[in-house]
Scaffold this motif. Structure first.
Motif, PDB file in Angstrom:
ATOM      1  N   TYR A   1     -18.125   8.131  15.643  1.00 35.83           N
ATOM      2  CA  TYR A   1     -16.697   7.909  15.898  1.00 35.83           C
ATOM      3  C   TYR A   1     -16.095   7.242  14.664  1.00 35.83           C
ATOM      4  O   TYR A   1     -16.424   6.109  14.331  1.00 35.83           O
ATOM      5  N   LEU A   2     -15.219   7.984  13.976  1.00 35.77           N
ATOM      6  CA  LEU A   2     -14.618   7.501  12.735  1.00 35.77           C
ATOM      7  C   LEU A   2     -13.147   7.191  13.003  1.00 35.77           C
ATOM      8  O   LEU A   2     -12.388   8.064  13.405  1.00 35.77           O
ATOM      9  N   GLN A   3     -12.785   5.929  12.796  1.00 32.58           N
ATOM     10  CA  GLN A   3     -11.395   5.509  12.982  1.00 32.58           C
ATOM     11  C   GLN A   3     -10.782   5.170  11.630  1.00 32.58           C
ATOM     12  O   GLN A   3     -11.411   4.503  10.813  1.00 32.58           O
ATOM     13  N   VAL A   4      -9.573   5.648  11.409  1.00 27.53           N
ATOM     14  CA  VAL A   4      -8.813   5.277  10.212  1.00 27.53           C
ATOM     15  C   VAL A   4      -7.753   4.286  10.668  1.00 27.53           C
ATOM     16  O   VAL A   4      -6.849   4.638  11.433  1.00 27.53           O
ATOM     17  N   LEU A   5      -7.900   3.034  10.235  1.00 27.61           N
ATOM     18  CA  LEU A   5      -7.051   1.949  10.726  1.00 27.61           C
ATOM     19  C   LEU A   5      -6.111   1.461   9.629  1.00 27.61           C
ATOM     20  O   LEU A   5      -6.166   0.319   9.185  1.00 27.61           O
ATOM     21  N   GLY A   6      -5.276   2.350   9.154  1.00 29.47           N
ATOM     22  CA  GLY A   6      -4.258   1.968   8.180  1.00 29.47           C
ATOM     23  C   GLY A   6      -4.733   2.066   6.744  1.00 29.47           C
ATOM     24  O   GLY A   6      -5.924   2.158   6.452  1.00 29.47           O
ATOM     25  N   GLY A   7      -3.771   2.043   5.849  1.00 28.33           N
ATOM     26  CA  GLY A   7      -4.057   2.072   4.418  1.00 28.33           C
ATOM     27  C   GLY A   7      -3.309   0.963   3.714  1.00 28.33           C
ATOM     28  O   GLY A   7      -2.401   0.344   4.274  1.00 28.33           O
ATOM     29  N   LYS A   8      -3.687   0.700   2.480  1.00 25.90           N
ATOM     30  CA  LYS A   8      -2.990  -0.320   1.695  1.00 25.90           C
ATOM     31  C   LYS A   8      -3.108   0.029   0.211  1.00 25.90           C
ATOM     32  O   LYS A   8      -3.927   0.868  -0.186  1.00 25.90           O
ATOM     33  N   ALA A   9      -2.270  -0.630  -0.582  1.00 25.58           N
ATOM     34  CA  ALA A   9      -2.278  -0.503  -2.044  1.00 25.58           C
ATOM     35  C   ALA A   9      -1.968   0.915  -2.526  1.00 25.58           C
ATOM     36  O   ALA A   9      -2.460   1.332  -3.563  1.00 25.58           O
ATOM     37  N   PHE A  10      -1.147   1.666  -1.766  1.00 21.85           N
ATOM     38  CA  PHE A  10      -0.644   2.953  -2.261  1.00 21.85           C
ATOM     39  C   PHE A  10       0.578   2.630  -3.122  1.00 21.85           C
ATOM     40  O   PHE A  10       1.729   2.795  -2.713  1.00 21.85           O
ATOM     41  N   LEU A  11       0.301   2.133  -4.337  1.00 20.10           N
ATOM     42  CA  LEU A  11       1.328   1.485  -5.157  1.00 20.10           C
ATOM     43  C   LEU A  11       2.413   2.437  -5.621  1.00 20.10           C
ATOM     44  O   LEU A  11       3.521   2.006  -5.947  1.00 20.10           O
ATOM     45  N   GLU A  12       2.120   3.735  -5.643  1.00 17.53           N
ATOM     46  CA  GLU A  12       3.149   4.687  -6.061  1.00 17.53           C
ATOM     47  C   GLU A  12       4.332   4.675  -5.096  1.00 17.53           C
ATOM     48  O   GLU A  12       5.437   5.075  -5.443  1.00 17.53           O
ATOM     49  N   HIS A  13       4.080   4.200  -3.874  1.00 12.42           N
ATOM     50  CA  HIS A  13       5.130   4.189  -2.847  1.00 12.42           C
ATOM     51  C   HIS A  13       5.596   2.767  -2.543  1.00 12.42           C
ATOM     52  O   HIS A  13       6.092   2.481  -1.451  1.00 12.42           O
ATOM     53  N   LEU A  14       5.436   1.873  -3.525  1.00 12.36           N
ATOM     54  CA  LEU A  14       5.804   0.471  -3.345  1.00 12.36           C
ATOM     55  C   LEU A  14       7.295   0.317  -3.070  1.00 12.36           C
ATOM     56  O   LEU A  14       7.714  -0.514  -2.271  1.00 12.36           O
ATOM     57  N   GLN A  15       8.117   1.131  -3.738  1.00 17.48           N
ATOM     58  CA  GLN A  15       9.577   1.032  -3.596  1.00 17.48           C
ATOM     59  C   GLN A  15      10.125   1.973  -2.531  1.00 17.48           C
ATOM     60  O   GLN A  15      11.337   2.153  -2.436  1.00 17.48           O
ATOM     61  N   GLU A  16       9.224   2.598  -1.760  1.00  8.94           N
ATOM     62  CA  GLU A  16       9.671   3.571  -0.749  1.00  8.94           C
ATOM     63  C   GLU A  16      10.472   2.851   0.337  1.00  8.94           C
ATOM     64  O   GLU A  16       9.977   1.907   0.960  1.00  8.94           O
ATOM     65  N   PRO A  17      11.743   3.243   0.603  1.00  8.05           N
ATOM     66  CA  PRO A  17      12.515   2.564   1.653  1.00  8.05           C
ATOM     67  C   PRO A  17      12.020   2.948   3.042  1.00  8.05           C
ATOM     68  O   PRO A  17      11.429   4.008   3.232  1.00  8.05           O
ATOM     69  N   GLU A  18      12.259   2.052   4.014  1.00  5.50           N
ATOM     70  CA  GLU A  18      11.900   2.341   5.408  1.00  5.50           C
ATOM     71  C   GLU A  18      12.747   3.504   5.907  1.00  5.50           C
ATOM     72  O   GLU A  18      13.972   3.464   5.805  1.00  5.50           O
ATOM     73  N   PRO A  19      12.124   4.561   6.442  1.00  5.07           N
ATOM     74  CA  PRO A  19      12.938   5.684   6.937  1.00  5.07           C
ATOM     75  C   PRO A  19      13.716   5.301   8.190  1.00  5.07           C
ATOM     76  O   PRO A  19      13.209   4.578   9.051  1.00  5.07           O
ATOM     77  N   LEU A  20      14.962   5.779   8.279  1.00  6.61           N
ATOM     78  CA  LEU A  20      15.759   5.564   9.486  1.00  6.61           C
ATOM     79  C   LEU A  20      15.206   6.423  10.617  1.00  6.61           C
ATOM     80  O   LEU A  20      14.553   7.440  10.366  1.00  6.61           O
ATOM     81  N   PRO A  21      15.434   6.027  11.872  1.00  5.43           N
ATOM     82  CA  PRO A  21      14.962   6.854  12.993  1.00  5.43           C
ATOM     83  C   PRO A  21      15.522   8.271  12.898  1.00  5.43           C
ATOM     84  O   PRO A  21      16.721   8.452  12.722  1.00  5.43           O
ATOM     85  N   GLY A  22      14.636   9.261  12.982  1.00  5.82           N
ATOM     86  CA  GLY A  22      15.063  10.654  12.909  1.00  5.82           C
ATOM     87  C   GLY A  22      15.246  11.194  11.516  1.00  5.82           C
ATOM     88  O   GLY A  22      15.468  12.382  11.337  1.00  5.82           O
ATOM     89  N   GLN A  23      15.156  10.318  10.502  1.00  3.79           N
ATOM     90  CA  GLN A  23      15.340  10.776   9.121  1.00  3.79           C
ATOM     91  C   GLN A  23      14.086  11.491   8.629  1.00  3.79           C
ATOM     92  O   GLN A  23      12.971  11.036   8.869  1.00  3.79           O
ATOM     93  N   ILE A  24      14.275  12.617   7.966  1.00  5.26           N
ATOM     94  CA  ILE A  24      13.133  13.344   7.401  1.00  5.26           C
ATOM     95  C   ILE A  24      12.665  12.616   6.150  1.00  5.26           C
ATOM     96  O   ILE A  24      13.470  12.251   5.286  1.00  5.26           O
ATOM     97  N   CYS A  25      11.360  12.355   6.055  1.00  2.00           N
ATOM     98  CA  CYS A  25      10.830  11.640   4.894  1.00  2.00           C
ATOM     99  C   CYS A  25       9.513  12.281   4.469  1.00  2.00           C
ATOM    100  O   CYS A  25       8.932  13.095   5.195  1.00  2.00           O
ATOM    101  N   SER A  26       9.030  11.911   3.301  1.00  2.00           N
ATOM    102  CA  SER A  26       7.730  12.400   2.828  1.00  2.00           C
ATOM    103  C   SER A  26       6.628  11.800   3.690  1.00  2.00           C
ATOM    104  O   SER A  26       6.723  10.652   4.138  1.00  2.00           O
ATOM    105  N   THR A  27       5.570  12.589   3.916  1.00  2.00           N
ATOM    106  CA  THR A  27       4.492  12.122   4.804  1.00  2.00           C
ATOM    107  C   THR A  27       3.124  12.318   4.170  1.00  2.00           C
ATOM    108  O   THR A  27       2.942  13.160   3.286  1.00  2.00           O
TER     109      THR A  27
END
Length: 662
Positions: free
Chosen positions: A111-137
């Protein structure tokens, strides 16, 4: 009133299903967009939750949801039980421990669980997406022992919120061992890694390969209680293969728990022995390849300029023998014929490996199959390797050819050798097939020679999973090449034993295993309808801007369907059929004195706006869309043909009929 956790979870699930059924999410997005557009003053940049709830209440959406939810209470009813359903992938929104699923107690699972990521520094300035807003995934794709998994998409962020669990069956493919409870010692000998591929999808649906990682899962065999947490550092691909992309937090757990765990010394010793064994095999092959190359150059000095490719770099910058990129691949029920396989490979996108900076040089990157399939696009080498593997799976004698096209551009394609000696070239980017008939340079000048139809100019070598041949004929021009592979004066072979030592099944740890193909998840009819509606809107708006009205002829649109089906059939089989019926139907639908014009076009993406922009660049298509005249009637028909891996061939036909006025 408090509910037990299992009842609360069940209630959440009921509400979630109801929201999906009523498409509440879509309606909320519409209200949100409308509220931002109409009611939000320019100086206000933030939309509060209260504002959104107020807008939803005003439009009656909350009342609609409450009316649809029906609560039934049964006092005598005990807790409902249902037959356990096998599940291999589920998602739960309560980190850090994810919900468990029913499993077969006679099988061994990881059983392999992926429990979040960190230090994806290229996306440090990425703004919080608004509800329903299309964003990069980000999407994480996994492959382990013929099992494939895909995480749900999460918004790109410095700390992406991956919360997924994957149940990997250890003995998925082993015949005879399926019912045996495998112990820790036996599992230690299973050296298949978990191949993890991270894909980024931008707001336009374009995919990018972010990272490709081979995860060593057997550390859990030495973990106390059979549970371990690992921080995996992902590195970039291509020219960035030494740069950190980010870190994934992974938790591993064995089911059922091991009766006896191994010591960390035992596991580390096993890993060391495997690395040494692999390194020794690769060293011996390298020594042999160098000797083979020296002998090849001694035949003729000009061989130094021929495209003889023995090693190629994968997406992680690792040099692998080219033969390890190919092996027989069976598509199960997903593909029925070799020509259908060629069509499938041709509708996967073509994109060269990205290069930072100019210079015009081609960045070399032969992708592993999982990375290619998850991206759904790659260079000509990736297409040729996949097509050759599929043709080998269909029982053909297939080889990947390395050579050049016009103007000396390096290229790869596929060749099959028939039992009667017929040589057929397969262009993996288009699905076209060409019969090769060599020109004999010793024939008298007046002798009629076959004219080659294929675009290939030179050929340096050919290979598959068992054989490698270097072209040692006086000329490497394809048109004069004789493909008598048993004649060592024409084709210098490598030792089959040497090739097998670094390709499966001889090499087990260094070469990534091939994943199975996945069935399409796209509904062809629904997607065709959606694109057609979008194109009608785009055409109507375009004509409105020109001051023209638009009248649609639904019957004429329907009559275009047979033509689109015939075009796809011809691309797949090379046989044209049904054209007479289509022409007869159009003649009957177009009255005397009227003119009919039609324009078919083919795409491998499903973006209607992008397709429309491309079509307008054609003068003939623009003439149809912007048609002026008496009794103008327009028609458009879209037909989406689905293939494995959710690849698509999209055919669109624009048509018009109008009264000819002289």
């Amino acid at each position: 009133m408090s509910l037990p956790p299992e009842k609360a979870s069940e209630l959440k699930q009921i509400i979630h299903q109801q929201l999906l059924k009523m498409d509440v999410h879509g309606r909320i997005r519409e209200v949100l967009a409308e509220t931002i557009r109409e009611e939000l003053a320019p100086e206000h940049q933030q939309l509060s939750t209260e504002d959104l709830i107020k807008a939803l209440r005003q439009r009656g959406i909350i009342d609609d949801v409450m009316k649809e939810l029906k609560f039934v209470t049964d006092v005598n009813e005990t807790e409902r039980t249902s037959a356990p359903k096998p599940s291999t992938h589920f998602v739960d929104r309560e980190p850090p421990v994810l919900k468990k699923t029913n499993i077969d107690p006679t099988r061994r699972y990881l059983y392999l669980q992926v429990l979040g990521g960190k230090a994806f520094l290229e996306h440090l300035q990425e703004p919080e997406p608004l509800p329903g807003q299309i964003c990069s995934t980000f999407t994480l794709c996994l492959h382990f022992r013929n099992q494939r998994f895909r995480s749900k998409p999460v918004p790109c962020a410095c700390e992406p919120d991956f919360q997924d669990g994957f149940l990997l069956e250890i003995h998925k493919d082993s015949l005879g061992d399926g019912s045996k409870m495998v112990d820790a010692t036996t599992m230690l000998s299973i050296c298949d890694p978990v191949h993890m591929v991270l894909i980024k999808t931008d707001t336009f649906g374009e995919t990018t390969l972010v990272a490709s990682y081979f995860f060593e899962w057997r550390s859990v065999l030495a973990a106390e209680n059979g549970v371990t947490n690992v921080a995996v550092e992902l590195l970039g691909v291509g020219t960035e293969s030494n740069v950190s992309v980010g870190i994934l937090n992974i938790r591993l757990e064995m089911y059922p728990q091991l009766n006896k765990t191994l010591s960390s010394e035992v596991t580390s010793t096993q890993f060391t022995l495997e690395r040494q064994k692999t390194a020794e095999k690769e060293r011996l092959f390298l020594v042999y390849a160098k000797q083979w190359w020296r002998e090849y150059l001694q035949i003729r000095p000009t061989h130094n300029t021929r495209l003889v490719k023995i090693f190629a770099q994968d997406e992680n910058g690792v040099n692998r023998p080219v033969c390890s990129y190919v092996r027989p691949l069976r598509a199960g029920r997903l593909l029925d014929t070799p020509r259908q396989a060629a069509r499938f490979v041709s509708v996967l996108g073509h994109e060269r490996a990205p290069v930072i900076g100019g210079g015009g040089g081609k960045q070399e990157q032969w992708c592993t199959l999982l990375a290619f399939l998850c991206r759904k696009k790659g260079d000509c080498e990736d297409h040729a390797n996949l097509l050759c593997s599929l043709l080998l799976g269909f029982g053909l004698e297939a080889f990947v050819c390395v050579g050049t096209k016009a103007k000396g551009v390096p290229h790869t394609w596929v060749m099959t050798c028939g039992s009667d000696g017929t040589i057929t070239f397969w262009e993996s980017l288009t699905g076209h097939r060409y019969i090769h008939r060599p020109i004999n340079p010793d024939d008298p000048p007046l002798a009629e020679q076959p004219k080659p139809l294929y675009p290939y100019r030179t050929i340096g070598c050919i290979f598959n999973h068992q054989k490698f041949f270097g072209n040692c004929q006086p000329s490497d021009a394809v048109e004069v090449c004789v493909f008598d592979l048993h004649d060592e004066s024409k084709w210098k072979p490598m030792s089959e034993e040497a090739v097998k030592s670094v390709c499966p099944p001889g090499a087990t740890t260094s070469v990534p295993p091939f994943p199975p193909l996945c069935a399409s998840t796209i509904d062809a009819a629904v997607t065709s309808n959606e694109m057609e509606v979008q194109l009608r809107i785009l055409i109507s708006e375009h004509r409105k801007d020109l001051g023209l009205s638009t009248v649609w002829d639904d019957q004429l649109s329907y009559l275009l369907s047979p033509a689109l089906a015939a075009y796809e059939l011809e691309r797949t089989t090379g046989v044209s059929a049904g054209n007479e019926e289509f022409q007869d139907a159009v003649r009957r639908a177009v009255p005397d004195g009227h003119t009919f014009k039609g324009f078919p076009i083919h795409f491998v993406h499903r973006n209607a706006r992008r397709a429309f922009a491309t079509c307008l660049r054609s003068l003939f298509c623009e003439e149809i869309i912007c048609c002026r005249g008496d009794q103008v009637r327009l028609a458009v028909r879209v037909r989406v043909f689905t293939y494995p891996e959710s690849a698509c061939a999209v055919w669109i036909m624009f048509a018009c009929k109008y009264r000819s006025v002289l």
